[in-house]
Structure formats: structure tokens, C-alpha cells
Design a protein around this motif. Structure first.
Motif, short mmCIF file in Angstrom:
data_model
loop_
_atom_site.label_atom_id
_atom_site.label_comp_id
_atom_site.label_asym_id
_atom_site.label_seq_id
_atom_site.Cartn_x
_atom_site.Cartn_y
_atom_site.Cartn_z
N GLU A 1 -3.95 7.88 -7.75
CA GLU A 1 -3.99 7.29 -6.41
C GLU A 1 -5.00 8.01 -5.51
O GLU A 1 -5.04 9.23 -5.44
CB GLU A 1 -2.58 7.40 -5.81
N ILE B 1 -6.32 7.53 -1.49
CA ILE B 1 -6.21 6.82 -0.21
C ILE B 1 -7.15 7.46 0.80
O ILE B 1 -7.08 8.68 1.04
CB ILE B 1 -4.77 6.84 0.32
N ARG C 1 -6.32 2.03 5.69
CA ARG C 1 -6.23 2.89 4.51
C ARG C 1 -6.78 2.14 3.29
O ARG C 1 -6.20 1.15 2.87
CB ARG C 1 -4.77 3.29 4.28
N THR C 2 -7.90 2.62 2.77
CA THR C 2 -8.47 2.04 1.56
C THR C 2 -7.87 2.74 0.35
O THR C 2 -8.01 3.96 0.19
CB THR C 2 -10.00 2.19 1.54
N LEU C 3 -7.19 1.97 -0.47
CA LEU C 3 -6.49 2.50 -1.63
C LEU C 3 -7.19 2.08 -2.92
O LEU C 3 -7.53 0.90 -3.10
CB LEU C 3 -5.05 1.99 -1.66
N VAL D 1 0.82 -1.21 0.00
CA VAL D 1 0.00 0.00 0.00
C VAL D 1 0.85 1.26 0.00
O VAL D 1 0.43 2.31 -0.51
CB VAL D 1 -0.97 -0.02 1.20
N HIS D 2 2.06 1.19 0.56
CA HIS D 2 2.95 2.35 0.59
C HIS D 2 3.93 2.32 -0.59
O HIS D 2 5.03 2.88 -0.49
CB HIS D 2 3.72 2.37 1.90
#
Length: 406
Positions: A154, A156, A256-258, A140-141
Motif C-alpha cells: 500500500e 498513499i 489521497r492517491t492510493l 480507500v480506507h
């Protein structure tokens, strides 16, 4: 084809396995920033459907994964002094360390190069060999995605609740929920086994409860001690386990929803959590990452032109994710609105816990929804009985007609 996969998690490793099985001449290197065997994580969950897919695409690794998994077929919810148990689909748990060990060993056996302690920040900065395809499977990062976040689109979004990912020596015999009321609100945990010795235990609460209990300022030892006291009944005297000091301790996080508008740029493609995340309460993160790998490998096999292959992969996976991403959003929302459901009778509360993915549930009074769902279930059972009975009645009538003619 020369492939550089950045990230040695399940998605990157499984993709390398599938590509090597498709064409042993592929030159594939997996670059992982951490030392081998150093991954943080407890257990991951999956269901029979994933295991069937793994068996279809690489039977050897599927057999090893199943052999090192534990399974359950019940769920249990503890609310105050009551507990409700319900049968469910067969679920599996496996330690993340063990899963990566299996996939890394399989990849090596096929000729994939694994380079650990090799962190990649930029494709063009000289620390990554040139490649026909670069796969960003770095989570995710993702550093590779972040370099081109405007192109990828993107997005987030942080959830409201706080959660912490822990282990325990308490080996649960079912997927276990425990809800505890405190002077500062409700706090709850999800627990499931992943080996004969350990279980995962995820603890979650509203931010007001987190601060009210002092968890926002407590050091890890004090925080774990408080959680062990709150969940003493379900832990049955067993400790909670955080990360080692060298790993920085176990942090409280907001999920965190990405999402990304597009998943590829030139010869760079996103995979797994680098492309998307779904709330942990639906237990699909590892499954979706492995399914991404299956879809990308298939697209590369079916399309010889790289842009077409990457576009096909993106379309297929985005479509497949729509319903799951919706389910994950509603699941997270259910927990964020826990007081709406927690005071129902235990059997009703657990039934709605199982229905938390429904887009209708937030807008219908909980008890009315429960009655509607129960009635719908009875109706479906009646339909199944009639479908089963139909051929038997037809055969009986036919036999009687023959008898009467005789």
C-alpha cells in the motif's frame, strides 16, 4: 462459488450482479457497514463509453442508470467577470444514492443477499462467513487491505490542495468551472448536475488560501456562508449543502492517491477504491470501479483456478489504469499550479484546462503550448479533410477517365 463482498458501493454491487448473471448458483453476500440508503455523496459523473459497457454486460441495470441520469455536452469556465463556453463530449451525472439504489435492487432481484450495518474488520475474526472468494470493496480506507498492507504494498500520497465535496440546488446546464480571486489567493469550484433538482459542487484551493480565508477554523455553517458569497454569481442565489449533522458535517480534505503493489492475497482481492484512486478532477472514480468489477467477473469466468483468475484480473486492470493514473496526476498538478495559467486570456486558459492531463504542459510556457496545440489541431483537421476528400477526388478522376474513353 461462495463469494463474500465487503462493501456495498458501486463496485461491490455490480460485481455481485455480474457473477449472478454468469452463474445463478453462485452464493453471493454483500456486507455493507452502513444502513441501507445512508451513503454520503452527491452526484457521480460518467461518459458514454461506460454506459455502452454497462449495456453490454447487464442491459437492465444500464437502462435504469441511463433513465435516471442527466446529461450535458458543454463546459463553461468563469474567471473573474468573464465566461467561456466550449462544446465537449456528452457527459452524464447521476445521484450516488440513486445509483446504489438501482444496483442494490438489481442485485436482490438476481438472488444476492445484502447485509447492511455489518462492518467487517478481519476475515478470520468470526464475523464473516467462510467463502471461496472475499472481495475487499470497502474503499480507500479499506480495513481488509490495512490488515495486510505490507503484503499489498500500500502506498498513499496526499495531495497539496484542500477540497470539500458539497451539493447545491443550483442545477447547472453544463460542466461548470468557476475561479474566484481573493486577497489570499484563488479558490475554485467544479459543478455538474446529477438530477433535475441538484448538482454537485466541489470546492478546491491551495492550503494558504484555505487558512487565509479562515476556512480551517470555521464551523460548517460559517464556511458554507463564505463559499456562497464567493461563488454568488455562479450559484445564482442558490445555497450550498453539506452533510447532515448526524453524518458529521462536510470535511475539508486532501485527496489521497492510493496505489498497491499487488491486488490479491490468497482468496482476498481488492476492488475499486480499495485497490486504487485517481484524482477527482478527471471524473473517473466510479467508472474505474465498475470496470474493475467487469474485469474481475470476466477473469473468474475465463479461469477456473482462482489464483490464475486473480492474477489475470490484476494484470489487466493495472495495465488499463496506467494512462489514467498519469492523467490524474497531471490534472491535480495543473490545479496545484493554477497561478501559472489563470492570467492567460480566457479562451487560452480554458483550452489549457482541457489539456491539463498532458505530461508536456508543465514544462512548456503556457502561451507557447497553446499555440502549439492550436496548430496541431488545425493540422489534424486538415488531415481529416484530406482523408475525406481523397476518395471523392479519386472517384471524380475515375469518372472523367471513363468519360474521355467513351
Amino acid at each position: 462459488m461462495k463469494v463474500a463482498c465487503v462493501g456495498g458501493g458501486p463496485a461491490g454491487l455490480y460485481l455481485s450482479i455480474l457473477l449472478k448473471r454468469q452463474d445463478p448458483s453462485h452464493d453471493i453476500t454483500v456486507h455493507e457497514r452502513g444502513p441501507e440508503g445512508s451513503t454520503y455523496g452527491w452526484g457521480v459523473t460518467y461518459w458514454r463509453g461506460l454506459l455502452d459497457k454497462l449495456a453490454a454486460y447487464d442491459p437492465e441495470s444500464a437502462r435504469a442508470v441511463e433513465a435516471h441520469s442527466v446529461r450535458w455536452n458543454h463546459g463553461i469556465a468563469h474567471v473573474r467577470d468573464s465566461a467561456t463556453r466550449h462544446p465537449g463530449d456528452e457527459g452524464f451525472g447521476i445521484g450516488r444514492h440513486r445509483l446504489l439504489e438501482i444496483l442494490a435492487g438489481r442485485a436482490r432481484s438476481l438472488g444476492v443477499r445484502l447485509e447492511f450495518e455489518h462492518e467487517i474488520h478481519e476475515i478470520t475474526d468470526g464475523n464473516l462467513p467462510s467463502a471461496d472468494l472475499v472481495v475487499a470493496a470497502d474503499g480507500v480506507h479499506s480495513a481488509l487491505r490495512a490488515r495486510h498492507r505490507e503484503h499489498f504494498g500500500e502506498d498513499i500520497r496526499a495531495g497539496r490542495n484542500r477540497y470539500i465535496w458539497l451539493g447545491t440546488t443550483r442545477v447547472f446546464d453544463a460542466f461548470t468551472f468557476a475561479f474566484v480571486e481573493t486577497d489570499h489567493g484563488w479558490i475554485w469550484c467544479y459543478g455538474y448536475p446529477f438530477s433535475p433538482e441538484r448538482s454537485t459542487c466541489v470546492v478546491e484551493c491551495a492550503p494558504e488560501t484555505w487558512r487565509g480565508l479562515g476556512l480551517h477554523t470555521a464551523n460548517e455553517a460559517d464556511g458554507l456562508a463564505l463559499l456562497e458569497k464567493l461563488f454568488a454569481d455562479v450559484l445564482d442565489g442558490h445555497p450550498l449543502i453539506g452533510r447532515s449533522t448526524a453524518q458529521g458535517g462536510a470535511p475539508w480534505l486532501n485527496f489521497r492517491t492510493l496505489t498497491n503493489r499487488t491486488w490479491h492475497r490468497d482468496n482476498l482481492v481488492l476492488l475499486g477504491d480499495a485497490a486504487h484512486t485517481t484524482h477527482y478532477s478527471i471524473g473517473a472514480g466510479t467508472t474505474l470501479a465498475l470496470e474493475d468489477a467487469i474485469a474481475l467477473a470476466a477473469a473468474l469466468r475465463e479461469h477456473t483456478v482462482l489464483p490464475q483468475a486473480l492474477a489475470h484480473y490484476e494484470r489487466e486492470r493495472k495495465q488499463a489504469l496506467l494512462s489514467l493514473q498519469s492523467a490524474a496526476r497531471y490534472s491535480a498538478q495543473w490545479y496545484e499550479n493554477l497561478p501559472r495559467y489563470i492570467h492567460l486570456p480566457p479562451e487560452q486558459m480554458f483550452a489549457l484546462l482541457g489539456q491539463r492531463h498532458s505530461p508536456l504542459l508543465p514544462y512548456v510556457p503556457p502561451q507557447l503550448y497553446y499555440r502549439m496545440d492550436k496548430a496541431a489541431g488545425q493540422l489534424e483537421a486538415l488531415r481529416r479533410f484530406k482523408r475525406w476528400l481523397g476518395p471523392k477526388v479519386a472517384r471524380t478522376v475515375h469518372q472523367r477517365a471513363l468519360t474521355s474513353r467513351e
